[in-house]
Design a protein around this motif. Structure first.
Motif, PDB file in Angstrom:
ATOM      1  N   LYS A 184       0.839  -1.188   0.000  1.00 43.96           N
ATOM      2  CA  LYS A 184       0.000   0.000   0.000  1.00 43.96           C
ATOM      3  C   LYS A 184       0.881   1.248   0.000  1.00 43.96           C
ATOM      4  N   GLU A 225      -7.169   7.231   2.584  1.00 43.06           N
ATOM      5  CA  GLU A 225      -8.208   6.234   2.317  1.00 43.06           C
ATOM      6  C   GLU A 225      -9.371   6.869   1.556  1.00 43.06           C
ATOM      7  N   THR A 242     -10.146  -3.828   5.820  1.00 44.12           N
ATOM      8  CA  THR A 242      -9.000  -4.744   5.802  1.00 44.12           C
ATOM      9  C   THR A 242      -9.152  -5.826   6.861  1.00 44.12           C
ATOM     10  N   THR A 250      -9.453   1.030   8.829  1.00 42.30           N
ATOM     11  CA  THR A 250     -10.488   1.150   7.800  1.00 42.30           C
ATOM     12  C   THR A 250     -11.859   0.856   8.398  1.00 42.30           C
ATOM     13  N   ALA A 299      -7.009  -6.108   1.192  1.00 40.07           N
ATOM     14  CA  ALA A 299      -6.849  -5.045   0.192  1.00 40.07           C
ATOM     15  C   ALA A 299      -6.359  -5.689  -1.093  1.00 40.07           C
ATOM     16  N   LEU A 310      -9.865  -7.661  -2.118  1.00 40.52           N
ATOM     17  CA  LEU A 310     -10.943  -6.675  -2.019  1.00 40.52           C
ATOM     18  C   LEU A 310     -11.630  -6.510  -3.376  1.00 40.52           C
ATOM     19  N   ALA A 330     -16.434  -0.054   0.242  1.00 35.48           N
ATOM     20  CA  ALA A 330     -15.171  -0.421   0.886  1.00 35.48           C
ATOM     21  C   ALA A 330     -14.407   0.828   1.277  1.00 35.48           C
ATOM     22  N   THR A 355     -10.698   1.868   1.397  1.00 34.94           N
ATOM     23  CA  THR A 355      -9.443   1.325   0.890  1.00 34.94           C
ATOM     24  C   THR A 355      -8.509   2.446   0.451  1.00 34.94           C
ATOM     25  N   THR A 391      -5.221   0.131  -4.629  1.00 34.41           N
ATOM     26  CA  THR A 391      -6.501  -0.580  -4.787  1.00 34.41           C
ATOM     27  C   THR A 391      -7.609   0.340  -5.287  1.00 34.41           C
TER      28      THR A 391
END
Length: 354
Positions: A60, A134, A160, A166, A191, A195, A207, A209, A213
């Motif tokens: 990430k 996010e 997550t 999250t 993720a 996801l 979501a 995220t 992603t």
């Protein structure tokens, strides 16, 4: 824990880390990991301290400084050997830290407040970002149905992990819309590809995220951004102010007993943050492992451009930000109102970085 651990830095082998975590043993049980003295300080036969840090998703972009510090050689420059262990959620890193399986956790600052309500004291020693990075994304199939936060009621929202940051951000947005935390279903889907698959198969309606992603969901025409907590302006609009996110947090006891080790880590991460602020997204991407691109380097760079402003350049906790995090979590976790914020973070070490 039943997930495979990956070796991502020098120090402990991936097999040793996996065995260590799966068996519930501390890092002191392997000969290649840090040994502990009677006062719990780190030690190594070479004289270079060894530290293990579990990160809630190294691929990430929000957690990029951890791997980038290794690729730039800044751990070595600081005089510390760091083993990075990957997990899909910050909640897993939190649990590993509390169990004594790792020395530090790479996760969101909000965990330090949540843990204090449970009698556990940990503190952020380096604050790497002051916005969450996010996005609350809603499936395109629900675009005509979900128009306000109130419409989140009854949805299944991918996070997550349960108890993850999250999850907390999803809960806040649901409550902000006039609903109760129990009015939605958080579903742990990790993720990346897990996801995305959950969204494709209609297992989730929305979501929370991060990148890359989020860009992949948009590129596949699966979801759109409903609440922006990625940009500074979006975060202020959504959360009423900045929100400290990516941080290195450790137990208050470890920090007190190992100040020299913590200082070395602070030196490495502040140096990394400064390097990030003076290089282009393309130059930064070139330093990262190719597998982090998820098969599309151009898309990765595009996502990186949007997220670079979230990072601090000095590793300091900005004034007033802990208060805002406390206010947000208190909306659905009343016990957080009683947290002593002074024990949840420190700027002592980043202030000493030359």
């Amino acid at each position: 824990m039943n997930k495979t651990m990956k070796r991502l830095s020098t120090g402990v082998s991936g097999i040793a880390i996996a065995a260590m975590l799966l068996s519930g043993c501390s890092s002191s049980t392997t000969t290649s990991a840090p040994s502990k003295t009677k006062d719990n300080s780190t030690a190594s036969t070479s004289g270079t301290p060894r530290v293990s840090i579990m990160v809630g998703g190294l691929e990430k972009i929000i957690y990029m400084p951890y791997m980038l510090a290794e690729k730039l050689g800044y751990y070595k420059d600081a005089g510390v050997t760091v083993t990075l262990v990957e997990e899909s959620a910050g909640q897993d890193a939190e649990l590993a830290l509390l169990a004594g399986q790792v020395d530090g956790a790479g996760g969101f600052y909000d965990h330090t407040l949540d843990l204090q309500t449970k009698g556990k004291k940990v503190e952020a020693v380096v604050t790497m970002a002051d916005v969450p990075g996010e996005q609350l994304m809603v499936a395109n199939r629900l675009k005509d149905k979900v128009k306000t936060l109130a419409d989140l009621k009854g949805l299944t929202i991918g996070v997550t992990g349960l108890g993850s940051s999250t999850n907390m951000l999803a809960s806040y947005n649901v409550v902000k819309g006039g609903n109760k935390e129990s009015d939605y279903k958080p579903l742990p889907v990790g993720a990346g590809q897990t996801l995305i698959a959950a969204m494709q198969n209609n297992r989730i309606d929305a979501a929370v995220t991060s990148e890359p992603t989020a860009s992949l969901l948009k590129n596949k025409n699966l979801a759109y951004t409903f609440v922006d907590m990625n940009s500074k302006d979006g975060t202020v609009a959504a959360l009423g102010g900045k929100y400290a996110s990516t941080s290195l947090y450790m137990s208050n006891d470890f920090v007190k007993k190992n100040p020299e080790v913590v200082q070395k880590l602070a030196n490495a991460y502040v140096k990394t943050l400064k390097w990030m602020s003076t290089h282009t997204p393309e130059e930064i991407a070139d330093k990262m492992p190719e597998e982090y691109y998820a098969g599309d380097k151009a898309l990765y760079i595009q996502a990186l451009k949007g997220q670079l402003p979230m990072f601090t350049t000095d590793g300091k906790m900005p004034a007033g930000v802990p208060d805002n995090v406390q206010k947000i979590l208190s909306a659905f976790k009343p016990a957080v109102k009683n947290v002593d914020l002074s024990q949840t973070y420190t700027n002592e070490f980043v202030d000493k970085v030359k």
